[in-house]
Design a protein around this motif. Structure first.
Motif, PDB file in Angstrom:
ATOM      1  N   THR A  43       0.787  -1.235   0.000  1.00 36.13           N
ATOM      2  CA  THR A  43       0.000   0.000   0.000  1.00 36.13           C
ATOM      3  C   THR A  43       0.821   1.289   0.000  1.00 36.13           C
ATOM      4  O   THR A  43       0.300   2.335  -0.363  1.00 36.13           O
ATOM      5  CB  THR A  43      -0.940   0.039   1.217  1.00 36.13           C
ATOM      6  OG1 THR A  43      -0.160   0.015   2.409  1.00 36.13           O
ATOM      7  CG2 THR A  43      -1.896  -1.132   1.205  1.00 36.13           C
ATOM      8  N   CYS A  44       2.051   1.230   0.406  1.00 37.68           N
ATOM      9  CA  CYS A  44       2.871   2.445   0.555  1.00 37.68           C
ATOM     10  C   CYS A  44       3.676   2.699  -0.724  1.00 37.68           C
ATOM     11  O   CYS A  44       4.643   1.990  -1.000  1.00 37.68           O
ATOM     12  CB  CYS A  44       3.797   2.287   1.762  1.00 37.68           C
ATOM     13  SG  CYS A  44       4.769   3.738   2.089  1.00 37.68           S
ATOM     14  N   ARG A  45       3.289   3.692  -1.479  1.00 42.50           N
ATOM     15  CA  ARG A  45       3.955   3.987  -2.752  1.00 42.50           C
ATOM     16  C   ARG A  45       4.956   5.145  -2.658  1.00 42.50           C
ATOM     17  O   ARG A  45       5.753   5.343  -3.559  1.00 42.50           O
ATOM     18  CB  ARG A  45       2.913   4.307  -3.823  1.00 42.50           C
ATOM     19  CG  ARG A  45       1.967   3.183  -4.096  1.00 42.50           C
ATOM     20  CD  ARG A  45       2.675   2.077  -4.810  1.00 42.50           C
ATOM     21  NE  ARG A  45       1.799   0.913  -4.943  1.00 42.50           N
ATOM     22  CZ  ARG A  45       2.229  -0.325  -4.823  1.00 42.50           C
ATOM     23  NH1 ARG A  45       3.472  -0.572  -4.578  1.00 42.50           N
ATOM     24  NH2 ARG A  45       1.389  -1.332  -4.952  1.00 42.50           N
ATOM     25  N   ASN A  46       4.916   5.906  -1.580  1.00 43.78           N
ATOM     26  CA  ASN A  46       5.783   7.090  -1.470  1.00 43.78           C
ATOM     27  C   ASN A  46       7.144   6.798  -0.848  1.00 43.78           C
ATOM     28  O   ASN A  46       8.027   7.650  -0.884  1.00 43.78           O
ATOM     29  CB  ASN A  46       5.087   8.168  -0.635  1.00 43.78           C
ATOM     30  CG  ASN A  46       3.836   8.672  -1.308  1.00 43.78           C
ATOM     31  OD1 ASN A  46       3.757   8.729  -2.525  1.00 43.78           O
ATOM     32  ND2 ASN A  46       2.849   9.019  -0.512  1.00 43.78           N
ATOM     33  N   LYS A  48      10.269   3.649   0.237  1.00 39.88           N
ATOM     34  CA  LYS A  48      10.791   2.290   0.134  1.00 39.88           C
ATOM     35  C   LYS A  48      10.473   1.588   1.448  1.00 39.88           C
ATOM     36  O   LYS A  48      10.496   2.207   2.511  1.00 39.88           O
ATOM     37  CB  LYS A  48      12.286   2.325  -0.117  1.00 39.88           C
ATOM     38  CG  LYS A  48      12.626   2.977  -1.447  1.00 39.88           C
ATOM     39  CD  LYS A  48      14.097   3.154  -1.606  1.00 39.88           C
ATOM     40  CE  LYS A  48      14.379   3.870  -2.921  1.00 39.88           C
ATOM     41  NZ  LYS A  48      15.748   4.301  -3.027  1.00 39.88           N
TER      42      LYS A  48
END
Length: 61
Positions: A43-46, A48
């Protein structure tokens, strides 16, 4: 000629990483728990996402 210095912000909180990202700092979310790691990886695209400090070597060159 001045040498460029780069900073990396590592934290287990996405909220804290969001703040660092707004300041222009590269960010890494560290989640030691498998369930949180997989959730953030999907879910975390912003930022690494890694599970152990060993994962930093693969991201930072």
């Amino acid at each position: 000629m001045e040498k460029e210095i780069k900073a990396i912000f590592i934290d287990d909180s996405i909220k804290n990483c969001d703040g660092a990202k707004r300041l222009g700092i590269d960010t890494i979310v560290l989640n030691r728990s498998w369930s949180l790691y997989f959730h953030n990886k999907l879910t975390c695209r912003n930022h690494k996402v890694i599970r152990t400090f060993k994962g930093i070597k693969q991201l930072v060159v």
